[in-house]
Write an enzyme that holds these catalytic residues in place. Structure first.
Site, mmCIF file in Angstrom:
data_model
loop_
_atom_site.group_PDB
_atom_site.id
_atom_site.type_symbol
_atom_site.label_atom_id
_atom_site.label_comp_id
_atom_site.label_asym_id
_atom_site.label_seq_id
_atom_site.Cartn_x
_atom_site.Cartn_y
_atom_site.Cartn_z
ATOM 1 N N VAL A 184 27.486 -15.917 0.616
ATOM 2 C CA VAL A 184 27.213 -14.701 -0.173
ATOM 3 C C VAL A 184 28.366 -13.706 -0.169
ATOM 4 O O VAL A 184 28.377 -12.762 -0.972
ATOM 5 C CB VAL A 184 25.917 -13.968 0.289
ATOM 6 N N TYR A 203 24.667 -3.679 12.291
ATOM 7 C CA TYR A 203 23.478 -4.143 11.551
ATOM 8 C C TYR A 203 22.793 -2.963 10.857
ATOM 9 O O TYR A 203 22.459 -3.017 9.675
ATOM 10 C CB TYR A 203 22.527 -4.821 12.540
ATOM 11 N N ARG A 259 16.271 -21.686 5.787
ATOM 12 C CA ARG A 259 15.397 -21.590 6.967
ATOM 13 C C ARG A 259 14.790 -20.170 7.034
ATOM 14 O O ARG A 259 15.060 -19.331 6.164
ATOM 15 C CB ARG A 259 16.183 -21.900 8.243
ATOM 16 N N ASN A 267 18.394 -12.168 0.635
ATOM 17 C CA ASN A 267 17.767 -12.340 1.955
ATOM 18 C C ASN A 267 18.768 -12.709 3.048
ATOM 19 O O ASN A 267 18.542 -12.380 4.218
ATOM 20 C CB ASN A 267 16.696 -13.442 1.814
HETATM 21 P P1 NDP Z 1 17.642 -16.462 9.744
HETATM 22 O O1 NDP Z 1 18.837 -16.302 10.621
HETATM 23 O O2 NDP Z 1 16.537 -17.344 10.189
HETATM 24 O O3 NDP Z 1 18.071 -16.900 8.273
HETATM 25 C C1 NDP Z 1 19.141 -16.277 7.611
HETATM 26 C C2 NDP Z 1 19.917 -17.340 6.877
HETATM 27 O O4 NDP Z 1 21.042 -16.699 6.225
HETATM 28 C C3 NDP Z 1 20.493 -18.395 7.817
HETATM 29 O O5 NDP Z 1 20.306 -19.677 7.305
HETATM 30 C C4 NDP Z 1 21.952 -17.993 7.862
HETATM 31 O O6 NDP Z 1 22.846 -19.046 8.222
HETATM 32 C C5 NDP Z 1 22.179 -17.536 6.431
HETATM 33 N N1 NDP Z 1 23.475 -16.902 6.257
HETATM 34 C C6 NDP Z 1 24.247 -16.261 7.185
HETATM 35 N N2 NDP Z 1 25.418 -15.916 6.661
HETATM 36 C C7 NDP Z 1 25.414 -16.322 5.367
HETATM 37 C C8 NDP Z 1 26.355 -16.254 4.302
HETATM 38 N N3 NDP Z 1 27.570 -15.713 4.473
HETATM 39 N N4 NDP Z 1 26.011 -16.770 3.104
HETATM 40 C C9 NDP Z 1 24.810 -17.352 2.922
HETATM 41 N N5 NDP Z 1 23.884 -17.478 3.899
HETATM 42 C C10 NDP Z 1 24.184 -16.965 5.104
HETATM 43 O O7 NDP Z 1 17.110 -14.964 9.511
HETATM 44 P P2 NDP Z 1 15.708 -14.358 9.069
HETATM 45 O O8 NDP Z 1 14.980 -15.296 8.196
HETATM 46 O O9 NDP Z 1 15.067 -13.791 10.257
HETATM 47 O O10 NDP Z 1 16.245 -13.094 8.234
HETATM 48 C C11 NDP Z 1 16.256 -13.020 6.813
HETATM 49 C C12 NDP Z 1 16.601 -11.589 6.444
HETATM 50 O O11 NDP Z 1 15.606 -10.710 6.997
HETATM 51 C C13 NDP Z 1 17.943 -11.080 6.975
HETATM 52 O O12 NDP Z 1 18.567 -10.293 6.003
HETATM 53 C C14 NDP Z 1 17.540 -10.249 8.179
HETATM 54 O O13 NDP Z 1 18.486 -9.247 8.476
HETATM 55 C C15 NDP Z 1 16.243 -9.667 7.724
HETATM 56 N N6 NDP Z 1 15.361 -9.238 8.792
HETATM 57 C C16 NDP Z 1 14.955 -10.102 9.766
HETATM 58 C C17 NDP Z 1 14.094 -9.673 10.763
HETATM 59 C C18 NDP Z 1 13.567 -10.576 11.820
HETATM 60 O O14 NDP Z 1 12.904 -10.083 12.759
HETATM 61 N N7 NDP Z 1 13.781 -11.882 11.762
HETATM 62 C C19 NDP Z 1 13.650 -8.279 10.815
HETATM 63 C C20 NDP Z 1 14.143 -7.449 9.753
HETATM 64 C C21 NDP Z 1 14.977 -7.922 8.785
HETATM 65 P P3 NDP Z 1 23.547 -19.044 9.713
HETATM 66 O O15 NDP Z 1 22.550 -19.595 10.629
HETATM 67 O O16 NDP Z 1 24.742 -19.907 9.549
HETATM 68 O O17 NDP Z 1 23.887 -17.625 10.057
#
Ligand code: NDP
Length: 247
Positions: A59, A150, A16, A85
């Site tokens: 991960v 974070y 997602r 990611n």
């Molecule tokens: P989302 O929460 O939409 O997607 C992140 C995905 O990573 C989720 O499906 C989540 O699952 C999964 N995840 C969590 N823990 C694990 C794990 N242990 N192993 C594998 N997958 C896991 O986040 P974004 O798309 O917004 O973020 C993507 C990246 O961008 C992240 O690293 C975030 O820190 C970074 N970022 C995001 C920003 C934003 O404004 N959105 C800004 C700056 C950076 P679950 O739902 O179960 O946690």
């Protein structure tokens, strides 16, 4: 010719949000893509077609990384592009932080990236080229109140990116970090700590006056994954609508 034709990409947290958006664009531009996530992404992979596979993957676990890299190689061949990611973002004011919360951020956001680099690099060596793309944040460039865990992990990702560039450069493997500002994903929009008023306030916090769309970050992932960025390594790419340009 599409921009990443013939390349194999592995994207964590790809079920997602931004990870899924990166997968869609890399596929459109000719790559074979594996999305992995702790969430179920089988339906998304099926929708995206034969050049996309989903593997369940935590991960934080070395054995999961080893399995996912081996299965990716078996299905599509050695890996050329790794997008580290997957991540979580928890807000905790100074008087309510717990060790458990810190450790959870460390394991997913930091250890997960470390394992990804270490376990994927030998596959990139087989491919004779690679691009490691680590998703940090503007929280990896400066501090934000309430985001201690974070921020610590996102600074670490920025640092590990530089070491990977040094360690693997002689194998034609590049390593760069991306630092998004506020982007419209479930992490932002479905976050119990973030209401609509906060999102509106965040949108006004940069010169463009809006939050970013995932595909705007995907365009940068595509560039860094492609050979168009062949002399770029060890660098940090901020994509935040200008949020951190203020003094
Ligand atoms: P989302 O929460 O939409 O997607 C992140 C995905 O990573 C989720 O499906 C989540 O699952 C999964 N995840 C969590 N823990 C694990 C794990 N242990 N192993 C594998 N997958 C896991 O986040 P974004 O798309 O917004 O973020 C993507 C990246 O961008 C992240 O690293 C975030 O820190 C970074 N970022 C995001 C920003 C934003 O404004 N959105 C800004 C700056 C950076 P679950 O739902 O179960 O946690």
């Amino acid at each position: 010719m599409a921009r990443v034709t013939g390349k194999v990409a592995l994207i964590t947290g790809g079920a997602r949000g931004m990870g899924l958006s990166h997968a869609e664009l890399l596929l459109k531009e000719g790559a074979k893509v594996v999305i992995t996530d702790i969430l179920d992404g089988a339906k998304e992979a099926e929708r995206l077609g034969d050049h996309c596979l989903y593997f369940k993957h935590d991960v934080t676990k070395r054995e999961d990384w080893e399995r996912v890299v081996a299965e990716t190689e078996k299905a599509f061949g050695p890996i050329n592009i790794l997008v580290n990611n997957a991540g979580i973002a928890g807000f905790a004011p100074w008087d309510s932080r717990t060790d458990e919360d810190y450790e959870r951020h460390y394991k997913i956001n930091q250890l997960g990236v470390y394992l990804g680099i270490q376990i994927t690099a030998p596959s990139m060596m087989k491919a004779k080229s690679g691009s490691i793309i680590n998703i940090s944040s503007i929280a990896g460039m400066g501090g934000s109140m309430g985001l201690m865990a974070y921020t610590a992990t996102k600074f670490a990702v920025r640092g590990m990116t530089k070491v990977a560039a040094l360690d693997y450069g002689s194998f034609n493997i590049r390593s760069n970090s991306i630092h998004p500002g506020v982007i419209a994903t479930p992490m932002t929009l479905d976050n119990p700590n973030v209401d609509k008023a906060m999102v509106d306030a965040m949108a006004q916090n940069n010169p463009l006056g809006r939050i970013g769309d995932p595909v705007e970050v995907s365009n940068l992932v595509l560039f860094l994954g492609s050979d168009e960025s062949s002399f770029m390594t060890g660098s940090e790419f901020v994509i935040d609508g200008g949020q951190i340009c203020k003094i």
